[in-house]
Design an enzyme around this catalytic site. Structure first.
Site, short mmCIF file in Angstrom:
data_model
loop_
_atom_site.label_atom_id
_atom_site.label_comp_id
_atom_site.label_asym_id
_atom_site.label_seq_id
_atom_site.Cartn_x
_atom_site.Cartn_y
_atom_site.Cartn_z
N GLU A 1 -6.17 -0.59 10.83
CA GLU A 1 -6.53 -1.73 10.00
C GLU A 1 -5.73 -2.97 10.37
OE1 GLU A 1 -2.77 -0.59 8.10
OE2 GLU A 1 -4.39 0.45 9.13
N ASP A 2 -4.50 -2.79 10.85
CA ASP A 2 -3.69 -3.94 11.27
C ASP A 2 -4.23 -4.54 12.55
OD1 ASP A 2 -3.13 -1.65 12.65
OD2 ASP A 2 -0.96 -1.75 12.41
N ASN B 1 -9.38 6.70 -0.84
CA ASN B 1 -8.24 6.54 0.04
C ASN B 1 -8.70 5.87 1.33
OD1 ASN B 1 -5.87 6.72 1.48
ND2 ASN B 1 -6.09 8.88 1.94
N ARG C 1 -5.92 -2.27 1.76
CA ARG C 1 -4.78 -3.19 1.93
C ARG C 1 -5.24 -4.64 1.93
NH1 ARG C 1 0.17 -2.74 4.69
NH2 ARG C 1 -0.39 -0.67 5.50
N LEU D 1 0.85 -1.19 0.00
CA LEU D 1 0.00 0.00 0.00
C LEU D 1 0.88 1.24 0.00
CD1 LEU D 1 -3.09 0.76 0.33
CD2 LEU D 1 -2.54 1.16 2.73
N ASP E 1 4.51 -2.52 4.07
CA ASP E 1 4.46 -1.08 3.85
C ASP E 1 5.52 -0.67 2.82
OD1 ASP E 1 2.42 -0.76 5.63
OD2 ASP E 1 3.72 -0.25 7.32
N ARG F 1 4.30 8.56 -2.48
CA ARG F 1 5.71 8.51 -2.09
C ARG F 1 6.45 7.70 -3.15
NH1 ARG F 1 6.57 7.33 4.23
NH2 ARG F 1 5.61 5.33 3.73
N ARG G 1 -5.43 4.44 18.41
CA ARG G 1 -5.32 2.98 18.51
C ARG G 1 -5.90 2.48 19.83
NH1 ARG G 1 -2.16 1.34 14.16
NH2 ARG G 1 -1.42 -0.64 14.99
#
Length: 921
Positions: A834-835, A725, A730, A670, A746, A674, A878
């Site tokens: 999301e993780d 977005n 992912r 994802l 990542d 960059r 989180r």
């Protein structure tokens, strides 16, 4: 005389008169005048000449100038100067021509050099292609030998059989009560490869449609519009469905009228075979108007059945449709812990009519069954339960008289008391919920009992059903003993002892299983309708339809930039991984067990998870997950667990990483605007073994730069464009992912090849787990009574971040299509977590912690721009995510672990002639 004087001078100037000094003086005078004269000539004469010439050039007549500066034309007017000008022009022209030729030759040389480099690259590519072809040929030969040795060649699908428009009638059984699938169902309309097409009658086309409950009718129509099995072509349908209830009392048609309307359906075909009549119940008031109607060979699905009416294995007991047009609110559902609640058990109900009076009004038992009528245990139940309440050994609440008017019910049935919200509040305080079946044993199930069961499962009260003769919803495919206690009424005196003896672990397991059953089969109209179809499809052994994969919209990009080899990537340090499989891209086999799973694993499919997608479409891969894993929450109908393509018992060194001999993984990366960081990360994947493909999820609305040159790393790079977005992108199950193994990484992660390879080999032996590198853990904040997210170094962990982790593509389907939408919404709201959500999901399903493999303390890309995780609010968000996820699941599914995985010979020095092997410990 003169000679004499000369002689005197030669002799020193002594002669006439003796005057030698006169001669010396005259000689000096001559030399001085000579020098002065020469000086005047050499200095003053040029100055005078210069002055004279300058004066002449300054004359007014320009034509008389001789020595002044002149133009080129004036010079060329002179004859000999004109010749020099022509020579100069000729030479200049020749020089320009030579320079042009030189530049042309240089350009040709550069082109030839490029061609030489291209030829060299083509030669190298041809060598690589030749090597890959050799490997493919070798692998094909090896696979062929294995298939020949196993004598199990791959089979193609059989020709799809389509039913005839006019079905041949076959004789009816002696009684409709004897109807079963083998004598009342036409299998020729439902081939294995048919896809299970279902045709639904439009109730508005028939007069009984106006009598249907509007909410049930609206919910049913909304459900069939999105169901994958519904077809508009009635000629190819396997099953025909008609919605016949719930009926509204004032406008309910007479039984004879309804029977006539059913028999006049266009595809009824005299006996109604392959038809399903659905009578849904939204209220506890029972409507069993189909009891006196001849349904022929049509199956019936409803919540109330008499023993003379119910045909086991043919008819279906369905759950009530409480949430007709609304989704359940997970935040209102009480947590599953603590295990023990205020009341050990509770019961509220009122019996309107006794068994004896009921039998007298209808008819005696002797007319229905042989033998004597059973005793009425309800009086004994009331006496026993009141005695338990009076003993005050445990907090127990039993009420056998309603404070308000009880709900309408069938004779001998215990009517519900109060409103639904009041009943739920009591059940939230109860560990167990008693459900007393009707005293009339001919009533095998009633809408009142299913409503009590629904409410108990909804709030986590473990159902205790008194009466083993009851037929609970979907009882032929659900193992109710894993979520409820079914106790014969004669054991009422032992119930209190039995309930007190159950351990907390067993209580929590039953509560989680009940939550799973409620969410999967009871909670919404979609689930109820899908469950009814799944029961029929499972009975006739037709596999589910393939699940929808996310279509990948590729972003065009230019590639060809030769990727270099980072020396740090090749440095394995102390981790020597031995031989490496070198193969061309190889996709994981799909649909290897799509037919056998339905026939072999019925009970496990419906009662455990990860289990089958029997309510949802079929996933293409067979995840190699532990068969003993039970579903402990979330409500999803998962696909079954089974062995993978391997399992041949090969040595680990030959299989190189597990029981699946040939396998590769797909990198999903994802990224968001960059480009330089992304290109560097992609180049680091050059030459990585086991790599099948790289899927770059471009999460930005701005497309990549047009002049961006993507590296050539030896495997395809697919750049996927997303609709918005979202970090949930992912975990979308992209159709371009052709392997079971996914490495989520990542764009700023920096891992060596040996670390990735070892992580992949560990995952191959623990395919149901998340296997990765960065570990995190959760902790309980005692002052604030909430959960915290912690990233400090610790001797234990409960999460492995998916910024560098392997997981099965199976979990991508569950995350995107099955996991509660509220979790994905929160991920989008915070652009975070999301993780954590993926770790919650996998731990929730498997009841196992993730696996951390050996890695350096820091795996981030040095010098890369800061990511979202460096924001100050990152950890606060989180913390909130963890507590919200706990609310949705009803408990904390994360589990702690205190070990990591290293290779067997990690940091072990062996002689070079010894072969190293590595295995999961």
């Amino acid at each position: 005389e003169p000679m004499t004087g000369y002689t005197m001078l030669r002799n020193g100037g002594v002669g006439n008169g003796g005057q030698p000094w006169v001669l010396r003086w005259s000689s000096r005078i001559r030399l001085t005048w000579l020098s002065f004269t020469l000086f005047i000539i050499l200095v003053f004469f040029p100055l005078i000449a210069h002055y004279y010439l300058t004066t002449i050039d300054d004359a007014d007549d320009a034509g008389k100038r001789i020595f002044g500066p002149r133009t080129g034309n004036e010079l060329c007017e002179v004859k000999h100067v004109q010749d020099l000008c022509r020579i100069r022009e000729s030479v200049s022209e020749e020089l320009l021509q030579l320079e042009a030729k030189r530049q042309e030759l240089n350009s040709e040389i550069a082109k030839l050099n490029l061609k030489i480099e291209a030829c060299k690259k083509s030669i190298e590519n041809a060598k690589q292609d030749l090597l890959q072809l050799k490997n493919v040929i070798s692998q094909t030969e090896h696979s062929y030998k294995e298939l020949m040795a196993q004598n199990q060649p791959k089979l193609s699908l059989p020709i799809r059989l389509l039913p005839d428009k006019d079905d041949a009638t076959f004789p009816l059984p002696k009684s409709n009560r004897n109807c079963r699938l083998h004598n009342c169902f036409d299998y020729s309309r439902c081939p294995l490869t048919s896809g299970f097409p279902v045709y639904v009658y439009n109730s508005d086309d028939y007069s009984f449609g106006s009598s249907l409950d509007p909410l049930i009718k609206q919910a049913f129509e909304a459900t069939i519009r999105t169901n994958v099995y519904v077809t508009e072509n009635a000629n190819i349908a396997c099953v025909y469905i008609v919605l016949a209830g719930e009926m509204q009392e004032p406008v309910m048609p007479k039984p004879t009228e309804l029977e006539q309307q059913l028999h006049s359906l266009p595809y009824w075909r005299t006996d109604g075979h392959n038809h399903l009549i659905i009578n849904l119940s939204r209220k506890s008031e029972t409507q069993n108007f189909l009891y006196n109607i001849s349904t022929g060979r049509a199956m019936v699905a409803q919540s109330t059945f008499y023993d003379a009416q119910y045909r086991p294995g043919f008819d279906i007991v369905v759950s009530p449709l409480v949430h007709a047009m609304s989704e359940p609110n997970f935040l209102e559902i009480p947590p599953q812990v603590p295990v023990k609640r205020k009341y050990l058990f509770s019961f509220q109900g009122e019996k309107i009519e006794s068994l004896r009076s009921s039998l007298q009004e209808v008819r005696s038992f002797e007319e229905e069954i042989e033998g004597n009528a059973p005793a009425d245990y309800d009086d004994r139940i009331i006496t026993t339960l009141k005695a338990v309440q009076d003993s005050k050994l445990d907090f127990v609440l039993v009420e056998f008289t309603c404070k308000n008017q009880p709900k309408a019910s069938l004779p001998t049935e215990w009517a519900l008391c109060g409103e639904r919200d009041d009943r739920l509040e009591l059940l939230k305080l109860s560990t167990f919920a008693l459900i007393i079946t009707p005293g009339d044993t001919r009533l095998v199930i009633s809408a009142g009992c299913t409503m009590r069961l629904f409410e108990a499962l909804e709030v986590g009260a473990i159902p205790v059903v008194l009466g083993e003769q009851v037929q609970l919803p979907y009882n032929d495919v659900i193992r109710w003993n894993e979520a409820a206690l079914i106790i014969p009424k004669p054991r009422i005196t032992e119930v209190h002892f039995l309930l007190r003896s159950i351990s907390d672990n067993d209580l929590l397991a039953m509560r989680r299983q009940g939550r799973f059953l409620w969410e999967t089969y009871f909670s919404t109209s979609d689930n109820v309708f899908s469950t009814v179809l799944a029961v029929i499809r499972t009975r006739i052994q037709i596999p589910a339809a393939p699940i929808r994969e996310e279509p990948a919209v590729e972003i065009p990009h230019r590639s060809g930039k030769a990727a270099g080899t980072d020396p740090n990537m090749a440095d394995n340090g102390d981790l020597d991984l031995g031989p490496v499989e070198t193969e061309p891209p190889y996709a994981s086999p799909k649909y290897l067990r799509n037919f056998t799973l339905t026939a072999m694993d019925i009970y496990r499919n419906w009662n455990s998870a990860p289990g089958p997608f029997h309510l949802f479409p079929y996933t293409p891969f067979d995840p190699v997950l532990p068969s003993e894993a039970k579903f402990l929450g979330s409500g999803t109908g998962f696909r079954p667990i089974g062995g993978g393509a391997g399992g041949s018992g090969k040595e680990f060194q030959a299989a190189l990483g597990g029981n699946v001999p040939r396998e590769q993984f797909t990198v999903v990366m994802l990224t968001y605007e960059r480009e330089e960081v992304l290109m560097n990360s992609l180049e680091r994947l050059n030459g990585l073994p086991y790599l099948n493909k790289v899927v770059v999820v471009w999460n930005s609305p701005k497309l990549p730069s047009e002049d961006l040159l993507w590296p050539d790393i030896g495997v395809p790079i697919m750049v996927v464009r997303t609709e918005k977005n979202s970090l949930n992108n992912r975990f979308l199950p992209w159709d371009e992912i052709e392997t079971e193994a996914i490495l989520s990484i990542d764009d700023d992660a920096h891992l060596r090849h040996d670390e990735i390879m070892f992580g992949f080999r560990v995952w191959r032996e623990a395919r149901d787990r998340i296997v990765g590198f960065p570990g995190r853990y959760h902790a309980w904040d005692i002052p604030h009574q909430s959960w915290l997210y912690n990233s400090n170094y610790s001797c234990e962990l409960s999460m492995v971040l998916t910024g560098a982790a392997f997981f099965h593509k199976y979990y991508a389907y569950l995350y995107s299509y099955v996991m509660p939408q509220a979790i994905r919404d929160m991920v989008d709201e915070y652009i975070n977590c999301e993780d954590i959500a993926m770790n919650f999901l996998v731990s929730h399903l498997t009841r196992k912690p993730p696996i951390k493999v050996t890695s350096r303390w820091t795996f981030r890309c040095p010098g890369c721009p800061q990511a979202l995780s460096h924001d100050d609010s990152h950890f606060h968000e989180r913390h909130k995510c963890i507590n919200f996820f706990v609310q949705v699941y009803g408990y904390m599914p994360l589990l702690y672990t205190q070990f990591r995985v290293d290779s067997v010979l990690f940091k072990t020095r062996l002689p070079h002639d010894k072969t190293k092997c590595f295995k999961f410990i």
